[in-house]
Write a protein that holds these residues in place. Structure first.
Motif, PDB file in Angstrom:
ATOM      1  N   ALA A  17       0.805  -1.222   0.000  1.00  0.00           N
ATOM      2  CA  ALA A  17       0.000   0.000   0.000  1.00  0.00           C
ATOM      3  C   ALA A  17       0.842   1.279   0.000  1.00  0.00           C
ATOM      4  O   ALA A  17       0.304   2.368  -0.188  1.00  0.00           O
ATOM      5  CB  ALA A  17      -0.928  -0.002   1.221  1.00  0.00           C
ATOM      6  N   ILE A  18       2.137   1.169   0.175  1.00  0.00           N
ATOM      7  CA  ILE A  18       3.003   2.349   0.240  1.00  0.00           C
ATOM      8  C   ILE A  18       3.253   2.872  -1.173  1.00  0.00           C
ATOM      9  O   ILE A  18       3.811   2.162  -2.008  1.00  0.00           O
ATOM     10  CB  ILE A  18       4.340   2.015   0.934  1.00  0.00           C
ATOM     11  CG1 ILE A  18       4.077   1.566   2.373  1.00  0.00           C
ATOM     12  CG2 ILE A  18       5.278   3.221   0.902  1.00  0.00           C
ATOM     13  CD1 ILE A  18       5.302   0.998   3.070  1.00  0.00           C
ATOM     14  N   PRO A  19       2.832   4.109  -1.464  1.00  0.00           N
ATOM     15  CA  PRO A  19       3.017   4.668  -2.804  1.00  0.00           C
ATOM     16  C   PRO A  19       4.497   4.731  -3.179  1.00  0.00           C
ATOM     17  O   PRO A  19       5.318   5.228  -2.408  1.00  0.00           O
ATOM     18  CB  PRO A  19       2.436   6.079  -2.702  1.00  0.00           C
ATOM     19  CG  PRO A  19       1.631   6.100  -1.453  1.00  0.00           C
ATOM     20  CD  PRO A  19       2.195   5.057  -0.551  1.00  0.00           C
ATOM     21  N   GLY A  20       4.843   4.197  -4.327  1.00  0.00           N
ATOM     22  CA  GLY A  20       6.222   4.221  -4.788  1.00  0.00           C
ATOM     23  C   GLY A  20       7.116   3.151  -4.186  1.00  0.00           C
ATOM     24  O   GLY A  20       8.281   3.045  -4.542  1.00  0.00           O
ATOM     25  N   GLY A  21       6.577   2.358  -3.263  1.00  0.00           N
ATOM     26  CA  GLY A  21       7.349   1.285  -2.653  1.00  0.00           C
ATOM     27  C   GLY A  21       8.459   1.784  -1.757  1.00  0.00           C
ATOM     28  O   GLY A  21       8.611   2.981  -1.521  1.00  0.00           O
ATOM     29  N   VAL A  22       9.232   0.853  -1.227  1.00  0.00           N
ATOM     30  CA  VAL A  22      10.349   1.173  -0.346  1.00  0.00           C
ATOM     31  C   VAL A  22      11.573   0.364  -0.769  1.00  0.00           C
ATOM     32  O   VAL A  22      11.466  -0.619  -1.487  1.00  0.00           O
ATOM     33  CB  VAL A  22      10.020   0.902   1.140  1.00  0.00           C
ATOM     34  CG1 VAL A  22       8.916   1.823   1.635  1.00  0.00           C
ATOM     35  CG2 VAL A  22       9.658  -0.549   1.379  1.00  0.00           C
ATOM     36  N   ASP A  23      12.722   0.784  -0.266  1.00  0.00           N
ATOM     37  CA  ASP A  23      13.980   0.105  -0.554  1.00  0.00           C
ATOM     38  C   ASP A  23      14.339  -0.930   0.504  1.00  0.00           C
ATOM     39  O   ASP A  23      15.091  -1.855   0.232  1.00  0.00           O
ATOM     40  CB  ASP A  23      15.111   1.129  -0.631  1.00  0.00           C
ATOM     41  CG  ASP A  23      14.845   2.230  -1.633  1.00  0.00           C
ATOM     42  OD1 ASP A  23      14.410   1.907  -2.755  1.00  0.00           O
ATOM     43  OD2 ASP A  23      15.058   3.408  -1.298  1.00  0.00           O
ATOM     44  N   LEU A  38       7.442  -8.164  -3.552  1.00  0.00           N
ATOM     45  CA  LEU A  38       7.570  -6.777  -3.995  1.00  0.00           C
ATOM     46  C   LEU A  38       8.977  -6.429  -4.479  1.00  0.00           C
ATOM     47  O   LEU A  38       9.225  -5.303  -4.912  1.00  0.00           O
ATOM     48  CB  LEU A  38       7.178  -5.832  -2.848  1.00  0.00           C
ATOM     49  CG  LEU A  38       5.713  -5.905  -2.413  1.00  0.00           C
ATOM     50  CD1 LEU A  38       5.498  -5.075  -1.159  1.00  0.00           C
ATOM     51  CD2 LEU A  38       4.802  -5.441  -3.539  1.00  0.00           C
ATOM     52  N   GLY A  39       9.903  -7.370  -4.381  1.00  0.00           N
ATOM     53  CA  GLY A  39      11.261  -7.116  -4.822  1.00  0.00           C
ATOM     54  C   GLY A  39      12.105  -6.304  -3.849  1.00  0.00           C
ATOM     55  O   GLY A  39      13.120  -5.721  -4.229  1.00  0.00           O
ATOM     56  N   GLY A  78      16.908 -14.184  -2.131  1.00  0.00           N
ATOM     57  CA  GLY A  78      17.807 -13.100  -2.500  1.00  0.00           C
ATOM     58  C   GLY A  78      17.721 -11.852  -1.653  1.00  0.00           C
ATOM     59  O   GLY A  78      18.198 -10.786  -2.067  1.00  0.00           O
ATOM     60  N   ILE A  79      17.132 -11.949  -0.482  1.00  0.00           N
ATOM     61  CA  ILE A  79      17.007 -10.794   0.398  1.00  0.00           C
ATOM     62  C   ILE A  79      18.195 -10.773   1.365  1.00  0.00           C
ATOM     63  O   ILE A  79      18.562 -11.797   1.923  1.00  0.00           O
ATOM     64  CB  ILE A  79      15.671 -10.843   1.179  1.00  0.00           C
ATOM     65  CG1 ILE A  79      14.498 -10.756   0.198  1.00  0.00           C
ATOM     66  CG2 ILE A  79      15.608  -9.723   2.223  1.00  0.00           C
ATOM     67  CD1 ILE A  79      13.128 -10.966   0.832  1.00  0.00           C
ATOM     68  N   HIS A  80      18.779  -9.597   1.545  1.00  0.00           N
ATOM     69  CA  HIS A  80      19.821  -9.401   2.549  1.00  0.00           C
ATOM     70  C   HIS A  80      19.105  -9.248   3.889  1.00  0.00           C
ATOM     71  O   HIS A  80      18.417  -8.248   4.110  1.00  0.00           O
ATOM     72  CB  HIS A  80      20.642  -8.147   2.255  1.00  0.00           C
ATOM     73  CG  HIS A  80      21.308  -8.177   0.922  1.00  0.00           C
ATOM     74  ND1 HIS A  80      22.500  -8.808   0.697  1.00  0.00           N
ATOM     75  CD2 HIS A  80      20.917  -7.667  -0.267  1.00  0.00           C
ATOM     76  CE1 HIS A  80      22.834  -8.685  -0.566  1.00  0.00           C
ATOM     77  NE2 HIS A  80      21.883  -7.997  -1.181  1.00  0.00           N
ATOM     78  N   VAL A  81      19.235 -10.239   4.757  1.00  0.00           N
ATOM     79  CA  VAL A  81      18.492 -10.276   6.012  1.00  0.00           C
ATOM     80  C   VAL A  81      19.434 -10.048   7.190  1.00  0.00           C
ATOM     81  O   VAL A  81      20.449 -10.730   7.315  1.00  0.00           O
ATOM     82  CB  VAL A  81      17.784 -11.641   6.193  1.00  0.00           C
ATOM     83  CG1 VAL A  81      17.056 -11.689   7.533  1.00  0.00           C
ATOM     84  CG2 VAL A  81      16.821 -11.908   5.050  1.00  0.00           C
TER      85      VAL A  81
END
Length: 158
Positions: free
Chosen positions: A66-72, A93-94, A121-124
């Protein structure tokens, strides 16, 4: 295998960060402390709480999508039982940088969620607090980082 410090630096280089678990009643909630500090330090930060329209005087979002423009990047500050669902949403969501918050207590760390994220592939970062590092750190969090790094309370390597 990268160090926690190097991965924390990479995480905090992102400027659009969502924090899950930000509460309408901020006292005693680690997510709120992280949210407030990131906002104070100039990050574009988004509160995620499916049960609130507003937290900390800002709009809250029901989920990451729901966050407009997504997040990093995302700080997971909810119970460990919900961390895997959030990690799955990050993968969909990548979003490739996720920090599961944990201070002295159990925090938000779920080994299943961490493993899922890494497989996708997520840096956790599974433990510790973003406020212990770099531009968000304060003396109290630095001291906590020093103690927890020597007692095994935070991972040394990611």
């Amino acid at each position: 295998m990268p160090t926690l410090k190097a991965t924390a630096t990479q995480f905090l280089a992102h400027k659009r960060i969502a924090v899950t678990g930000v509460s309408r009643t901020p006292q005693g909630h680690g997510s709120n402390a992280v949210y407030q500090r990131l906002r104070q330090r100039g990050y574009e930060v988004f509160a995620v709480n499916p049960n609130a329209e507003q937290v900390e005087g800002d709009r809250a979002y029901r989920d990451l999508a729901a966050i407009p423009g997504g997040v990093d990047a995302v700080v997971i500050g909810t119970r460990p039982e919900t961390a895997e669902a959030t990690m799955r949403e990050c993968a969909e969501l990548g979003i490739t940088h996720v920090w599961m918050h944990r201070g002295p207590g159990p925090g938000s760390v779920s080994e299943e969620a961490a493993e899922y994220g890494r497989r996708h592939g997520i840096h956790v970062i599974a433990g510790g607090c973003p406020l212990m590092f770099g531009p968000t750190a304060d003396l109290g969090h630095k001291a906590m980082c020093f103690i927890l790094s020597r007692t095994g309370g935070i991972p040394r390597r990611i």
